[in-house]
Write a protein that holds these residues in place. Structure first.
Motif, PDB file in Angstrom:
ATOM      1  N   ASP A 271       0.832  -1.207   0.000  1.00  0.00           N
ATOM      2  CA  ASP A 271       0.000   0.000   0.000  1.00  0.00           C
ATOM      3  C   ASP A 271       0.867   1.258   0.000  1.00  0.00           C
ATOM      4  O   ASP A 271       0.593   2.213  -0.736  1.00  0.00           O
ATOM      5  N   LEU A 272       1.925   1.251   0.812  1.00  0.00           N
ATOM      6  CA  LEU A 272       2.837   2.396   0.853  1.00  0.00           C
ATOM      7  C   LEU A 272       3.548   2.567  -0.485  1.00  0.00           C
ATOM      8  O   LEU A 272       3.763   3.690  -0.938  1.00  0.00           O
ATOM      9  N   ASN A 273       3.901   1.457  -1.116  1.00  0.00           N
ATOM     10  CA  ASN A 273       4.566   1.522  -2.408  1.00  0.00           C
ATOM     11  C   ASN A 273       3.651   2.125  -3.470  1.00  0.00           C
ATOM     12  O   ASN A 273       4.121   2.837  -4.359  1.00  0.00           O
ATOM     13  N   ASP A 274       2.354   1.842  -3.372  1.00  0.00           N
ATOM     14  CA  ASP A 274       1.400   2.461  -4.300  1.00  0.00           C
ATOM     15  C   ASP A 274       1.383   3.980  -4.142  1.00  0.00           C
ATOM     16  O   ASP A 274       1.257   4.716  -5.107  1.00  0.00           O
ATOM     17  N   LYS A 275       1.517   4.443  -2.895  1.00  0.00           N
ATOM     18  CA  LYS A 275       1.479   5.880  -2.599  1.00  0.00           C
ATOM     19  C   LYS A 275       2.815   6.565  -2.893  1.00  0.00           C
ATOM     20  O   LYS A 275       2.855   7.747  -3.215  1.00  0.00           O
ATOM     21  N   SER A 276       3.895   5.817  -2.721  1.00  0.00           N
ATOM     22  CA  SER A 276       5.230   6.385  -2.874  1.00  0.00           C
ATOM     23  C   SER A 276       6.128   5.358  -3.583  1.00  0.00           C
ATOM     24  O   SER A 276       6.992   4.739  -2.962  1.00  0.00           O
ATOM     25  N   PRO A 277       5.930   5.169  -4.901  1.00  0.00           N
ATOM     26  CA  PRO A 277       6.586   4.074  -5.614  1.00  0.00           C
ATOM     27  C   PRO A 277       8.102   4.187  -5.779  1.00  0.00           C
ATOM     28  O   PRO A 277       8.743   3.197  -6.103  1.00  0.00           O
ATOM     29  N   ASP A 278       8.657   5.340  -5.543  1.00  0.00           N
ATOM     30  CA  ASP A 278      10.107   5.500  -5.697  1.00  0.00           C
ATOM     31  C   ASP A 278      10.823   5.657  -4.361  1.00  0.00           C
ATOM     32  O   ASP A 278      11.930   6.181  -4.306  1.00  0.00           O
ATOM     33  N   ASN A 279      10.212   5.169  -3.298  1.00  0.00           N
ATOM     34  CA  ASN A 279      10.826   5.282  -1.982  1.00  0.00           C
ATOM     35  C   ASN A 279      11.739   4.076  -1.758  1.00  0.00           C
ATOM     36  O   ASN A 279      11.271   2.939  -1.684  1.00  0.00           O
ATOM     37  N   PRO A 280      13.054   4.301  -1.652  1.00  0.00           N
ATOM     38  CA  PRO A 280      13.982   3.174  -1.537  1.00  0.00           C
ATOM     39  C   PRO A 280      13.792   2.372  -0.248  1.00  0.00           C
ATOM     40  O   PRO A 280      14.028   1.159  -0.241  1.00  0.00           O
TER      41      PRO A 280
END
Length: 87
Positions: free
Chosen positions: A31-40
């Motif tokens: 879910d977090l990746n959907d919101k912030s897909p380029d967060n390492p």
């Protein structure tokens, strides 16, 4: 989403994983990746969980994405190297 809010949610998901709530942690990170897909940090955590579950190719993909998102994100290099060494 503010940086503080994102970091707080990442920490909560990390805590779930550390406490053995793997399915919840995976869902939170996705879910977090959907919101912030380029967060390492999110990508790296998805790689760690994938690696832990034995999904080595998927883990490597997440580590590569983390490195692409931030070439200075050192943890992704370490985890990626460990994954390659052990596979």
């Amino acid at each position: 989403m503010t940086d503080d809010s994102l970091l707080s949610q990442i920490k909560q998901a990390e805590n779930k994983f550390e406490q053995g709530h793997t399915k919840e942690a995976i869902q939170d990170f996705l879910d977090l990746n959907d919101k912030s897909p380029d967060n390492p940090q999110i990508l790296n955590n998805l790689g760690v969980i994938s690696y832990t579950l034995g999904y080595l190719n998927e883990a490597y993909g997440y580590f590569k994405k983390a490195i692409s998102a931030d070439p200075k994100y050192q943890q992704a290099y370490v985890k990626s190297g460990n994954q390659l060494f052990r596979s």
